[in-house]
Design an enzyme around this catalytic site. Structure first.
Site, PDB file in Angstrom:
ATOM      1  N   LYS A 189       8.665  15.881   6.171  1.00  8.55           N
ATOM      2  CA  LYS A 189       8.584  14.851   5.411  1.00  8.55           C
ATOM      3  C   LYS A 189       9.867  14.721   4.536  1.00  8.55           C
ATOM      4  O   LYS A 189      10.549  16.007   4.635  1.00  8.55           O
ATOM      5  CB  LYS A 189       7.404  15.038   4.657  1.00  8.55           C
ATOM      6  CG  LYS A 189       6.055  14.952   5.280  1.00  8.55           C
ATOM      7  CD  LYS A 189       5.659  13.657   5.858  1.00  8.55           C
ATOM      8  CE  LYS A 189       4.641  13.583   6.944  1.00  8.55           C
ATOM      9  NZ  LYS A 189       3.589  14.168   7.071  1.00  8.55           N
TER      10      LYS A 189
HETATM   11  C1  LIG Z   1       1.790  14.070   7.384  1.00 10.31           C
HETATM   12  C2  LIG Z   1       0.783  13.014   7.083  1.00 10.31           C
HETATM   13  C3  LIG Z   1      -0.479  13.270   6.534  1.00 10.31           C
HETATM   14  C4  LIG Z   1      -0.876  14.751   6.764  1.00 10.31           C
HETATM   15  O1  LIG Z   1       0.044  15.545   6.087  1.00 10.31           O
HETATM   16  P1  LIG Z   1      -0.112  17.216   5.788  1.00 10.31           P
HETATM   17  O2  LIG Z   1       0.682  17.666   4.688  1.00 10.31           O
HETATM   18  O3  LIG Z   1       0.753  17.668   7.197  1.00 10.31           O
HETATM   19  O4  LIG Z   1      -1.685  17.592   5.686  1.00 10.31           O
HETATM   20  C5  LIG Z   1      -1.352  12.609   6.409  1.00 10.31           C
HETATM   21  N1  LIG Z   1      -0.965  11.416   6.411  1.00 10.31           N
HETATM   22  C6  LIG Z   1       0.190  10.843   7.075  1.00 10.31           C
HETATM   23  C7  LIG Z   1       0.412   9.306   7.003  1.00 10.31           C
HETATM   24  C8  LIG Z   1       1.169  11.738   7.173  1.00 10.31           C
HETATM   25  O5  LIG Z   1       2.218  11.247   7.732  1.00 10.31           O
END
Ligand SMILES: *Cc1c(COP(=O)(O)O)cnc(C)c1O
Length: 371
Positions: free
Chosen positions: A177
């Site tokens: 992210k």
């Molecule tokens: C990455 C992501 C998640 C989950 O995030 P985590 O921190 O890995 O649990 C949820 N929704 C979207 C749209 C994502 O891209």
């Protein structure tokens, strides 16, 4: 291999970790609290709750808002599976709504309205690729149908206004992210009581944590609600504080690269569509999605790019087309989502890239499509 995403980590993160280890406090403590306050401030909200992941945060947000068995929650199918899984965690039913179209792959208000029933209690919005959904349209829709609005803001850390649309919003700090703590997330809630409930529920429903019991010099606590263990820790929070310092600058660099992609694609790959072309909103530019021509074989394009040293991915296989969801909810048809999901390709985009990398990817894509 040029990767689709790469974390930007350096001396600031190393120093922060070293300092935290030297402090001899690594569990949830002052650094977690400092990250909550700094992240909230950066988004113009008053407070936040740090959690162990966005997935855990979405679960907590729905639980704290009182969503449960018998309720329906409108969700996009064009998202990561966690957006729908969290609805099942609380015993509610996800109801998938189609996207606006190939050029604007965000859940459509009209499609959501058509799937609204007397059992609908909430909507989960997802700011795909970091482009914020239409605030006025969604807030208006939620008000008129008396629905709660939850933002899955996993793609949109650092975007002004994101996180303040809804009754709750949840960010991800997973390692791919825009801002990372390896694993982690952050929850906002408009109502301070909902946020307090999220904080209780992230730590077993306990009325005080290890740190507070130390400070208060009292060993007692009560459990007032069912909770889980979705805590963040001070090691991750220390990394997060360092990452947050550079977030605006890194998001700006992503935007420059996204613009370079747009020009290069328009020139060298005119048959490829770039979603959000006409969007005037600030984006976190989390990913660089393109839509391949209808006639292109995506598998071949992926293979050719791989041979040229370029990794690509897909955002996303539609959730309703994943085996688990197909079995749970057969016969769902979402034409725009399915078409986008079939033709989408995600190109590399991260702040360590140079303009020359963009040129390389686009010419590799052009020759893959020409073959
Ligand atoms: C990455 C992501 C998640 C989950 O995030 P985590 O921190 O890995 O649990 C949820 N929704 C979207 C749209 C994502 O891209």
């Amino acid at each position: 291999m040029l990767l689709v995403s790469e974390p930007s980590l350096g001396e600031a993160e190393t120093a922060a970790l070293v300092e935290t280890i030297a402090s001899n406090w690594i569990a949830m403590g002052d650094r977690v609290r400092a990250l909550e306050q700094a992240f909230a401030r950066a988004h113009g909200v008053s407070d936040a709750a740090a959690v162990s992941s966005c997935t855990g945060g979405l679960h907590l947000a729905l639980a704290a808002l009182g969503i449960g068995a018998g309720d329906e929650v409108l969700v996009p199918s064009l998202s990561f599976v966690a957006t729908a899984n969290c609805v099942l965690y609380v015993g509610a039913t996800p109801v998938f709504a189609d996207i606006q179209g190939l050029n604007h792959p965000i859940m459509s208000v009209e499609q959501a309205a058509r799937r609204c029933t007397t059992r609908t209690k909430a909507i989960i919005l997802m700011h795909y690729a970091g482009y914020p959904a239409d605030r006025e349209a969604w807030v208006g829709f939620a008000r008129s149908h008396e629905l709660m609005l939850v933002e899955d803001a996993a793609h949109a850390a650092g975007v002004p206004g994101v996180g303040s649309f809804g009754d709750a919003a949840v960010f991800s700090f997973y390692s791919n992210k825009n801002m990372t703590t390896a694993e982690g997330g952050m929850v906002f809630a408009r109502d301070p009581e909902v946020l307090a409930q999220v904080k209780l529920m992230r730590a077993h429903g306990m009325t005080s944590g290890t740190r507070q019991r130390l400070d208060a010099r009292t060993p007692t606590y009560d459990v007032t609600t069912l909770g889980w263990n979705y805590r963040m820790d001070d090691l991750r929070a220390a990394i997060g504080l360092a990452q947050l310092q550079a977030l605006a600058q890194r998001n700006a660099r992503r935007a420059e690269l996204a613009l370079a992609y747009r020009y290069a694609l328009a020139k060298c790959c005119p048959s490829v569509q770039t979603p959000f072309k006409n969007s005037d909103r600030t984006s976190a530019c989390h990913i660089l999605p393109v839509v391949l021509p209808r006639s292109a074989c995506r598998e071949v394009v992926i293979q050719k790019l791989r041979e040229a040293g370029v990794q690509t991915t897909i955002h996303y296989t539609a959730i309703h087309q994943l085996s688990f969801y197909r079995n749970l909810f057969p016969n769902i048809r979402l034409p725009e989502t399915e078409e986008f999901s079939r033709r989408e390709l995600t190109l590399p985009l991260h702040p360590k890239m140079q303009e020359s990398d963009v040129t390389r990817v686009v010419s590799a894509l052009a020759s893959a499509l020409a073959q």
